[in-house]
Design an enzyme around this catalytic site. Structure first.
Site, short mmCIF file in Angstrom:
data_model
loop_
_atom_site.label_atom_id
_atom_site.label_comp_id
_atom_site.label_asym_id
_atom_site.label_seq_id
_atom_site.Cartn_x
_atom_site.Cartn_y
_atom_site.Cartn_z
N ASP A 20 -36.60 3.17 6.25
CA ASP A 20 -37.36 2.26 5.07
C ASP A 20 -36.18 1.55 4.36
OD1 ASP A 20 -39.06 3.16 2.21
OD2 ASP A 20 -38.05 1.31 2.68
N HIS A 135 -38.23 5.47 -13.36
CA HIS A 135 -39.19 4.69 -12.92
C HIS A 135 -40.54 5.58 -12.76
CE1 HIS A 135 -36.64 1.43 -12.04
NE2 HIS A 135 -35.85 2.01 -11.29
N ASP A 172 -28.95 1.99 -16.83
CA ASP A 172 -29.29 1.58 -15.40
C ASP A 172 -29.49 0.11 -15.23
OD1 ASP A 172 -30.19 3.54 -12.79
OD2 ASP A 172 -31.22 1.48 -13.00
N ASP A 265 -25.66 2.03 -11.48
CA ASP A 265 -26.09 0.71 -10.53
C ASP A 265 -25.43 -0.75 -11.34
OD1 ASP A 265 -29.65 1.51 -10.26
OD2 ASP A 265 -28.44 1.16 -12.08
N TYR A 305 -25.16 3.29 -6.41
CA TYR A 305 -25.40 3.36 -5.13
C TYR A 305 -24.00 2.95 -4.15
CZ TYR A 305 -29.75 3.87 -6.83
OH TYR A 305 -31.05 4.48 -7.41
C1 LIG Z 1 -32.97 5.21 -10.41
C2 LIG Z 1 -32.94 3.46 -10.12
O1 LIG Z 1 -33.19 2.69 -11.03
O2 LIG Z 1 -31.68 3.28 -9.60
N1 LIG Z 1 -33.85 3.33 -8.88
C3 LIG Z 1 -33.85 1.98 -8.31
C4 LIG Z 1 -34.99 1.73 -7.18
C5 LIG Z 1 -34.84 0.38 -6.54
C6 LIG Z 1 -35.83 0.22 -5.76
N2 LIG Z 1 -36.26 -1.25 -4.88
ZN LIG Z 2 -31.48 1.85 -11.05
#
Ligand SMILES: CC(O)(O)NCCCCN
Ligand SMILES: [Zn+2]
Length: 668
Positions: A20, A135, A172, A265, A305
């Protein structure tokens, strides 16, 4: 009091079991890279280790529905096919036989943090958790999140500890819509989020992520969204939003607890954010929140990430929570036009709700397009992690600077033996002070006070500063016979010989502060209740509060909206804070000021006070030692004419000082 660290390697024991592209970046190594960096740097050893625990059903049900919890409970027993099937009903998230266990640990870890802070076991702390939370919604998993860790913690703190007001700061790079939905009609929780948006072209493509989602009903004003409509945002963009939106609202809100959705991120190198802010920015974002709520700050890991910038950003955050001096943020650039437009839109949307915005300029806002959105390109083939990125150039950035631990005696009032009249002679013979400087100082001082104690003062100050610049002491407090004279001569003669830039902050009325600072070696900001000398140069800024420095809300607005941005742009090597006699500034505000100024010059602050102000010594020394400032009482609105005058002053100064800007050209 210490800093808690909650981490349990059990939370690394789930991962994506099928292909995925949207989820491949959420890997267990995120947690191990963060934790191992804390161990390697010695930071984890300086924290109070707090064990993780599983959140109970009741705690999860503070936010989520029974049917959702019951559904997630079944996942440990599902086959791979069932898990894939189950996952399909949600967006950009994956399930795994062990993810329910880890999601309970993630939520429970943040609750452990709240317990440790609210019971006074620690001052602040961070929970390194996965799956992330911001989220996830009442009845749905989303964006790698299963349970909304921070939303549960907010409800838990209110229920168990009677916390009245919770501030949630979400740095974030994604919008935590789950948190927004949870509290949008709740005035006891102020939710602030910035996020990559690109006019709704970026995931999760929600119209309600834009700046005009301000909350609903009695919650109106308590949801602040700052959308980033371009990538490549830098440190100056982030700091501008803190100074001109978040911090004034946060102080006005006066929270009892601060929760941070600490996603990294938003740092440079991250494939999701594609921003350019460096890891050391998180040292400052953390610091700027640490004087709220008496220092009760609880950070929970969300995204991040790029394993390199994630680990560096986590270390910068923890090191600040521990109270270490902050790195200087060198050569901040002007906030970009797009950031200024977002800043302006957020301020305008909230103008009717916040008194600090009452007098803000109110230009017409751009039309929010209603035409259907075209997905951004990466929606088809999501970006790979920075390491694997073959196509685009991998981002590189300098390793964050070393941050020396604070010296043992971090605040010092020099013993009198240095104060003897021969003090200066010794200094001059020791070559510490060039003879020409001695004469310059003397003739300055002899005008101001009788020869003896003037000379003594100078030698004391010089010694203090020398010790600071050799990092022998972190900061200093000197009692002087004449604060105005000492501050003036210090700024013009003493300090500028030893550092390239001195930020001089004078609080209270004072005569004869006739600074001549045209060369930029000193930036003087004089906050007082009377008209200062008119502005001779860019480097002398009189800030007048008609109600005087005792008006905390006016004073605070001057500090957050003027002094902080100026300080960041000026980037001094030393901060000199002079408290004039009878300044009228309250102890709480005085401590907040010292606390905030510690963010500059690696914490090298020299406070000068009138010798007879013993009463203020305690609060001053406490703040210099890094103890959190006493929370300010609930702030009234600044007096109208002061609020207005401060906004007009900021608008006048922004031609010289870019960090004071809050409006872009509204051509978006
Ligand atoms: C926890 C988060 O906000 O970094 N998740 C990001 C999900 C991105 C999906 N395309
Ligand atoms: Zn994020």
């Amino acid at each position: 009091m210490g800093t808690a660290l909650v981490y349990d390697e059990e939370m690394t024991k789930y991962k994506l079991l099928w292909v995925d592209p949207a989820c491949k970046i959420e890997v267990p190594e995120r947690l191990t890279a963060s934790y191992e960096a804390l161990v390697r740097s010695g930071l984890s050893g300086r924290c109070v280790s707090v064990p993780a625990r599983q959140a109970s059903d009741a705690e999860i049900l503070l936010v989520h529905s029974e049917e959702y919890l019951e559904a997630v409970k079944k996942t440990p027993y599902m086959t791979l096919e069932d898990l894939k099937e189950f996952t399909l009903q949600y967006g950009d998230v994956y399930f795994h036989p062990n993810i329910y266990h880890c999601a309970k640990l993630a939520a429970g870890s943040v609750l452990q943090l709240v317990d440790s802070i609210m019971t006074g076991k620690v001052r602040n702390g961070i929970a390194l958790v996965r799956p992330p939370g911001h989220h996830s919604m009442r009845g749905a998993a989303n964006g790698f999140c299963v349970f909304n860790n921070v939303a549960i913690a907010a409800r838990y703190a209110k229920q168990k500890y009677g916390v009245k007001r919770v501030l949630i700061v979400d740095w974030d790079i994604h919008h935590g819509q789950g948190v927004q939905y949870c509290f949008e009609d709740d005035p006891s929780v102020l939710y602030f989020s910035w996020h990559r948006y690109e006019h709704q072209k970026f995931w999760p493509h929600l119209r309600e992520s834009d700046y005009d989602s301000v909350g609903k009903g009695s919650g109106a004003g308590f949801n602040i969204n700052v959308p980033w409509n371009k990538v490549g945002m830098e440190n100056s963009d982030y700091l501008s939003v803190f100074c001109h939106v978040l911090l004034p609202a946060a102080y006005e809100f006066c929270p009892d607890l601060v929760l941070v959705c600490a996603g990294f991120d938003s740092a440079i190198g991250d494939p999701e954010g594609e921003m350019c802010a460096t890891p050391d920015i998180f040292a400052h974002l953390t610091h700027l929140l640490m004087n709220l709520a008496g220092g009760k700050l609880c950070a929970a890991l969300e995204g991040g990430y790029n394993l390199t910038s994630l680990a560096q950003s986590v270390c910068q955050t923890v090191q600040t929570l521990l109270g270490d001096p902050l790195p200087r943020l060198a050569n901040l650039r002007s906030p970009c036009i797009s950031a200024l437009e977002s800043l302006q839109c957020a301020r305008s949307a909230h103008r009717q709700y916040w008194s600090f915005l009452k007098h803000a300029a109110n230009p017409p806002l751009p039309e929010i397009s209603t035409k259907p959105i075209k997905l951004a390109k990466e929606e088809e083939e999501p970006a790979e992690t920075a390491e694997e990125e073959s196509s685009g150039e991998a981002k590189v950035w300098p390793e964050p600077p070393q941050r020396s631990c604070p010296p043992v005696c971090s605040a010092s009032v020099l013993p009198d033996d240095v104060a003897g009249a021969d003090g200066l002679k010794r200094l001059s013979t020791s070559g510490a002070l060039q003879p020409r400087l001695v004469n310059k100082l003397k003739n300055h001082f002899t005008k101001a006070a009788d020869d003896g104690d003037a000379v003594a003062t100078i030698s004391r100050l010089h010694t203090l500063m020398e010790k600071m610049l050799t990092n022998e002491i972190g900061n200093g407090l000197a009692l002087v016979p004449d604060v105005a004279a000492a501050t003036m001569c210090f700024a013009q003669d003493l300090a500028s010989d030893l550092v390239d830039r001195v930020l001089v902050v004078c609080v209270g009325n004072a005569t004869g502060l006739n600074y001549v600072t045209t060369d930029g070696r000193a930036l003087v900001v004089h906050i007082s209740g009377e008209d200062g000398e008119e502005r001779k140069s860019k480097y002398y800024i009189p800030v007048r509060l008609k109600q005087g420095c005792g008006d905390t809300s006016g004073f605070l607005q001057a500090v957050l909206g003027l002094l902080l941005p100026l300080g960041y742009e000026y980037d001094p090597g030393l901060v000199l804070l002079g408290r004039m006699p009878e300044s009228g500034v309250g102890d709480g505000m005085w401590q907040q000021l010292i606390g905030l100024l510690r963010g500059f010059a690696k914490g090298h602050t020299l406070v000068l006070m009138q010798a007879n102000e013993e009463a203020c010594m305690g609060p001053t020394a406490s703040a210099l030692l890094g103890h959190p400032a006493a929370p300010l009482q609930e702030l009234g609105a600044p007096f109208p004419q002061d609020g207005d005058a401060l906004e007009r002053l900021r608008e006048r100064l922004q031609a010289d000082w870019k960090m004071l800007q809050t409006t872009g050209r509204m051509d978006c």
